[in-house]
Design a protein around this motif. Structure first.
Motif, PDB file in Angstrom:
ATOM      1  N   SER B  28      24.215  64.733  19.309  1.00 11.53           N
ATOM      2  CA  SER B  28      24.746  63.604  20.070  1.00 11.53           C
ATOM      3  C   SER B  28      26.158  63.271  19.603  1.00 11.53           C
ATOM      4  O   SER B  28      26.974  62.782  20.378  1.00 11.53           O
ATOM      5  N   THR B  29      26.445  63.549  18.330  1.00 14.20           N
ATOM      6  CA  THR B  29      27.815  63.328  17.873  1.00 14.20           C
ATOM      7  C   THR B  29      28.776  64.301  18.546  1.00 14.20           C
ATOM      8  O   THR B  29      29.856  63.920  19.006  1.00 14.20           O
ATOM      9  N   LEU B  30      28.372  65.568  18.609  1.00 12.33           N
ATOM     10  CA  LEU B  30      29.255  66.561  19.234  1.00 12.33           C
ATOM     11  C   LEU B  30      29.509  66.231  20.694  1.00 12.33           C
ATOM     12  O   LEU B  30      30.555  66.549  21.250  1.00 12.33           O
ATOM     13  N   ASP B  31      28.513  65.584  21.311  1.00 10.25           N
ATOM     14  CA  ASP B  31      28.625  65.252  22.729  1.00 10.25           C
ATOM     15  C   ASP B  31      29.324  63.922  22.984  1.00 10.25           C
ATOM     16  O   ASP B  31      29.542  63.534  24.119  1.00 10.25           O
ATOM     17  N   TYR B  32      29.631  63.212  21.926  1.00 12.78           N
ATOM     18  CA  TYR B  32      30.214  61.875  22.071  1.00 12.78           C
ATOM     19  C   TYR B  32      31.474  61.946  22.932  1.00 12.78           C
ATOM     20  O   TYR B  32      32.330  62.808  22.749  1.00 12.78           O
ATOM     21  N   VAL B  33      31.563  61.006  23.875  1.00  7.73           N
ATOM     22  CA  VAL B  33      32.680  61.039  24.824  1.00  7.73           C
ATOM     23  C   VAL B  33      33.735  59.998  24.466  1.00  7.73           C
ATOM     24  O   VAL B  33      33.407  58.844  24.227  1.00  7.73           O
ATOM     25  N   PHE B  34      34.994  60.435  24.384  1.00  4.77           N
ATOM     26  CA  PHE B  34      36.118  59.536  24.093  1.00  4.77           C
ATOM     27  C   PHE B  34      36.899  59.265  25.364  1.00  4.77           C
ATOM     28  O   PHE B  34      37.363  60.201  26.003  1.00  4.77           O
ATOM     29  N   PRO B  35      37.074  57.994  25.720  1.00  4.41           N
ATOM     30  CA  PRO B  35      37.911  57.696  26.880  1.00  4.41           C
ATOM     31  C   PRO B  35      39.356  58.066  26.575  1.00  4.41           C
ATOM     32  O   PRO B  35      39.771  58.073  25.413  1.00  4.41           O
ATOM     33  N   LYS B  36      40.086  58.388  27.647  1.00  3.01           N
ATOM     34  CA  LYS B  36      41.478  58.779  27.432  1.00  3.01           C
ATOM     35  C   LYS B  36      42.389  57.610  27.736  1.00  3.01           C
ATOM     36  O   LYS B  36      42.458  57.153  28.869  1.00  3.01           O
ATOM     37  N   HIS B  37      43.063  57.098  26.744  1.00  4.31           N
ATOM     38  CA  HIS B  37      44.099  56.101  26.984  1.00  4.31           C
ATOM     39  C   HIS B  37      44.946  56.009  25.730  1.00  4.31           C
ATOM     40  O   HIS B  37      44.409  55.978  24.630  1.00  4.31           O
ATOM     41  N   PHE B  38      46.259  55.935  25.922  1.00  3.36           N
ATOM     42  CA  PHE B  38      47.106  56.006  24.728  1.00  3.36           C
ATOM     43  C   PHE B  38      46.834  54.860  23.761  1.00  3.36           C
ATOM     44  O   PHE B  38      46.953  55.014  22.560  1.00  3.36           O
ATOM     45  N   SER B  39      46.449  53.710  24.302  1.00  2.00           N
ATOM     46  CA  SER B  39      46.300  52.557  23.415  1.00  2.00           C
ATOM     47  C   SER B  39      45.121  52.733  22.450  1.00  2.00           C
ATOM     48  O   SER B  39      44.988  51.988  21.490  1.00  2.00           O
ATOM     49  N   PHE B  40      44.283  53.733  22.719  1.00  2.00           N
ATOM     50  CA  PHE B  40      43.169  53.979  21.806  1.00  2.00           C
ATOM     51  C   PHE B  40      43.625  54.729  20.555  1.00  2.00           C
ATOM     52  O   PHE B  40      42.842  54.964  19.651  1.00  2.00           O
ATOM     53  N   LEU B  41      44.901  55.120  20.552  1.00  2.00           N
ATOM     54  CA  LEU B  41      45.372  55.936  19.431  1.00  2.00           C
ATOM     55  C   LEU B  41      45.710  55.122  18.190  1.00  2.00           C
ATOM     56  O   LEU B  41      45.715  55.646  17.092  1.00  2.00           O
ATOM     57  N   PHE B  42      46.011  53.830  18.383  1.00  2.00           N
ATOM     58  CA  PHE B  42      46.502  53.063  17.237  1.00  2.00           C
ATOM     59  C   PHE B  42      45.491  53.062  16.095  1.00  2.00           C
ATOM     60  O   PHE B  42      45.851  53.196  14.932  1.00  2.00           O
TER      61      PHE B  42
END
Ligand code: HEM
Ligand code: FES
Lengths: 279, 511
Positions: B28-42
């Motif tokens: 489930s960790t490998l499948d974890y989905v990250f949304p794409k948005h630059f503000s998530f980079l901070f």
């Protein structure tokens, strides 16, 4: 292709870094080579991910965190069932809590070793009646040390100067002085002395402007009007700098004629006690 | 026992899994989905800066000497030869001049601290302005604010280790602040410093705090923070197919993990580059600390510069309570930050109480759709900026030969007026922007029924037009490609670099 190149560049730069270290080529070469090594590795990985790995959006269901009511109830019941099985839980539980509390208190008690209990009330400086003024190099200050307009930092003779001992000594024509009442004979030949410890947050009040006779603290710009008795005229300092009464002896050397006119250093909770102790 | 894998790594993983049973979790960790948005980079930049801090910090700790013993300098840096100083300061000068790569890692460490706190601050802003702190993430908001507080303390501790003139002055001020706390202040100061200022063995205490205690706390909090992020999964902005009950984005394995590790190396590269080429905290120029000397134009790092500004703006009064005194410095340096951080901690609960909205939220607000929150946040930042300005006003006052009095008075007024003006302006701008959007673009939870001029004519074209609008939004904001990555890091780096150059330029001119 790009990715492979990036990794190759990174490898070369790492070797370059070792070379720069060996040749003692300096901070800039070290930084340049190491940054290239790190940066192209990073760029390579980012390109690899973006170009050669799946990029389509995936969807994942979000887990619900709040448990369904019956699960919550069952959990609570499991806990309750176990708890009911404990005999004597009131008395022993209470004692256990008390014992753990006592142990906790006992084990943090040695934290007292961190520092001595505060010495109560008045903060002793090295100044008292009859102590000679000396400068940084240990030389005694005499009537002819300063010209009018001059300034020097002085310390009490006879001890290693403590932070609160520092005093700023200035020489001002007597007719320019307008000190509070009762301080008339604290200023032999125009020598005036004030604690150099800012009454705001304790920085040394290091800047003196002889036009206008202002002492300025560089930390937060508290400004003190020397001729009025170093009262704050601007900035955050809440109190005047305490004055050190002076006198001159027969040899023309300067001495303290008593202790400061008020508490030295920043405000603190028990400043009142200090004032009383002073009175 | 069946073999599903033939590679050595796979076999090792299998060997471990058969002993700890982590396969399901791992999948489930490998499948974890990250949304794409630059503000998530901070947040990620903050995390990676911390890694750099630990790495460079370990190197520094092997050379630094936490000792107040006095020595006469006889090292390689000419101007200081023959000067009396503490072993601590001497070890830092040696680290800068005699240890190969020492200066590089020292300066990288310092820049990493600045970027670490900068990234934390931007991350906090992102979470605040998009409402990501709402249920079920209140606990993580609290963890995050705590992390920021501890990180500020850690930065101050590190900066104070060097025992140069600037940091020594800072420590003197810190003592007076500790001492100003009503009732317990004197005890507290005696306990921290081991006695009346300058105390005894303060540097070795500070060393233990800086290299062990607080880093351990920070590492533990980061662990909790990430766990609490992963439990309910990331938040996301609204968009096609993005709902409260799902997450849309890149899977961790392999794309996101690779990208993120790449980001780590990029962050490390930028910090290292700054450490090599942008001089920071040249303590050999300031000279060793001496309680009787102080230099003007001293500048704190930005994350406590605001406190210095607050100390400066406070008028010269203190409060007398019978025999006791509430000291002047207590108000700007303890009470004010206390209130600010208390409000920060309580914000999720205060907001829920005011709006009455206690529901779960996984879709983010756009700042414009919450004019009041956005305005309050902007107002707070405006106040913060005024404090930063006050914290460094002595530098530009001497540079331009102004008088400090009017400048300080203007700042005092600005501290109260600017937040109000900025707040009102932002509130209006947010409302106008939000109203100008088609209604179903708004993220405000209760679908607003207010008619707005831009309301799409009810009917057919709506869906298609909307999809286009979303697309455009995606293109503008939604793409965390390498360009955005590098752009974001470079922007932060460049901003800091330019700021520091300007500051240094000003300082040089003022001397
Ligand atoms: C969040 C983490 C950290 C922050 C914000 C931080 C911040 C700082 C800062 C601002 C300085 C002054 C730098 C200078 O101008 O030279 C410093 C110095 C120092 N730090 Fe850290 N640091 C962190 C973690 C660590 C860790 C984990 C270690 C060691 C294991 C460490 C070891 C040191 C040492 C030995 C010094 C003094 C030597 C020197 O700077 O020359 N730091 N730190
Ligand atoms: S310490 Fe002197 S003005 Fe603050």
């Amino acid at each position: 292709m790009r990715v492979a190149l990036a990794f190759l560049v990174s490898m070369a730069a790492s070797v370059g870094f070792i070379g720069a270290y060996q040749l003692d080529a300096g901070t800039q070469w070290l930084a340049l080579s190491l940054s290239i090594a790190l940066g192209s590795l990073g760029a390579g990985l980012a390109w690899w991910s973006r170009r050669l790995m799946p990029q389509e959006s995936s969807e994942e269901a979000r887990p619900t965190l709040a448990p369904p009511p019956e699960e919550e109830r069952e959990t609570a019941e499991t806990f309750e069932a176990g708890r009911r099985g404990i005999r004597r839980r009131g008395l022993l539980g209470g004692l256990l809590a008390a014992a753990v509390g006592a142990l906790g208190l006992g084990t943090v008690w040695p934290a007292r070793s961190l520092g001595p209990p505060p010495s109560s009330g008045f903060r002793q400086t090295g100044w008292r009646e009859g102590v000679h003024l000396i400068d940084e190099t240990g030389r005694r200050i005499g009537i002819d040390t300063l010209d009018f307009g001059g300034v020097v930092t002085v310390f009490p003779e006879g001890r290693d100067p403590a932070a609160d001992d520092q005093v700023v000594l200035m020489r001002i024509p007597l007719e320019d002085l307008d000190l509070p009442e009762g301080r008339a004979n604290w200023t032999p030949d125009g020598y005036v002395a004030f604690s150099k410890v800012c009454t705001h947050a304790g920085c040394p009040v290091g800047l003196y402007q002889d036009v206008g006779y202002l002492l300025l603290c560089p930390c937060h710009q508290a400004t003190f009007d020397v001729v009025q008795g170093a009262v704050p005229v601007f900035g955050p300092a809440p109190r005047e700098l305490p004055q050190l009464p002076l006198r001159a002896d027969r040899d023309g050397l300067l001495l303290a004629a008593g202790d400061f006119s008020g508490p030295v250093g920043p405000d603190r909770w028990r400043l009142g006690e200090v004032k009383d102790g002073d009175a | 026992m069946t073999d599903h894998t033939t590679t050595p790594i796979g076999r090792l993983a299998q060997w471990i899994d058969q002993r700890v049973g982590a396969a399901k979790f791992t999948r489930s960790t490998l499948d974890y989905v990250f949304p794409k948005h630059f503000s998530f980079l901070f947040g990620e930049i903050a995390l990676y800066s911390f890694v750099v801090l630990v790495g460079t910090g370990i190197f520094l700790a092997l050379f630094y000497t936490p000792s107040e013993a006095e020595v006469i300098y006889a090292g390689t840096y000419d101007p200081l030869r023959g000067v009396a100083m503490t072993e601590a300061y001497e070890s830092v000068v040696d680290l800068s001049f005699s240890v190969r790569a020492g200066l590089l890692f020292r300066q990288t460490h310092h820049w990493a601290a600045i970027i670490f706190l900068g990234a934390i601050f931007l991350h906090l802003c992102r979470v605040f302005f998009t409402g990501a702190f709402r249920r079920p993430r209140e606990l993580n908001w609290i963890t995050g604010v705590t992390l920021m507080v501890v990180a500020i303390a850690e930065g101050f501790a590190g900066y104070s280790l060097l025992d140069d003139l600037l940091s020594g002055t800072g420590v003197r001020i810190a003592y007076s602040i500790a001492e100003s706390i009503p009732v317990v202040g004197t005890w507290l100061a005696y306990w921290i410093w081991g006695g009346e200022y300058p105390g005894e063995g303060f540097l070795s205490r500070l060393f233990a705090v800086h290299i062990f205690l607080l880093p351990a706390v920070i590492a533990a909090l980061i662990g909790v923070h990430l766990f609490l992020v992963a439990r309910p999964h990331h938040t996301q902005f609204a968009g096609p197919g993005k709902r409260e009950d799902n997450v849309v984005g890149l899977r961790l394995w392999p794309s996101y993990a690779t990208l993120s590790v790449g980001l780590f190396f990029l962050v490390a590269a930028v910090l290292n580059l700054m450490g090599g080429f942008l001089q920071i905290n040249p303590v050999w120029l300031y000279g060793p600390y001496d309680v009787f000397v102080v230099s003007s134009g001293s500048q704190a790092d930005w994350y406590f510069l605001w406190l210095q500004g607050a100390l400066r703006l406070m008028p010269g009064v203190s409060l007398e309570l019978g025999p006791y005194t509430v000291a002047n410095q207590f108000f700007p340096a303890v009470l004010y930050p206390g209130v600010v951080f208390a409000l920060l901690y309580l914000w999720p609960f205060l907001e829920a109480r005011v709006t009455g909205d206690r529901g779960e939220h996984h879709l983010l607000d756009r700042p414009r759709d919450r004019p009041l929150r956005t305005a309050l946040g902007a107002a707070a930042i405006a106040g913060f900026v005024v404090l930063l300005l006050a914290g460094s006003d002595d530098v530009f006052v001497t540079t331009f030969d102004w008088s400090i009095v009017p400048v300080r008075n203007v700042e005092r007024v600005l501290f109260f007026v600017l937040p109000v003006l900025v707040g009102l302006g932002v509130w209006k701008a947010a409302r106008d922007l939000s109203r100008a959007d088609p209604p179903d673009r708004r993220s405000a939870a209760p679908a607003s029924t207010e008619p707005t001029p831009a309301d799409a004519p009810a009917g057919s074209s709506g869906v298609a037009a909307d999809a286009v609008a979303y697309r455009r939004h995606e293109v503008r904001h939604g793409d965390s490609g390498p360009t955005t990555l590098v752009g974001a890091i470079a922007a932060v780096g460049a901003a800091v670099a330019v700021g520091s150059l300007v500051r240094r330029g000003l300082r040089d001119r003022s001397h």
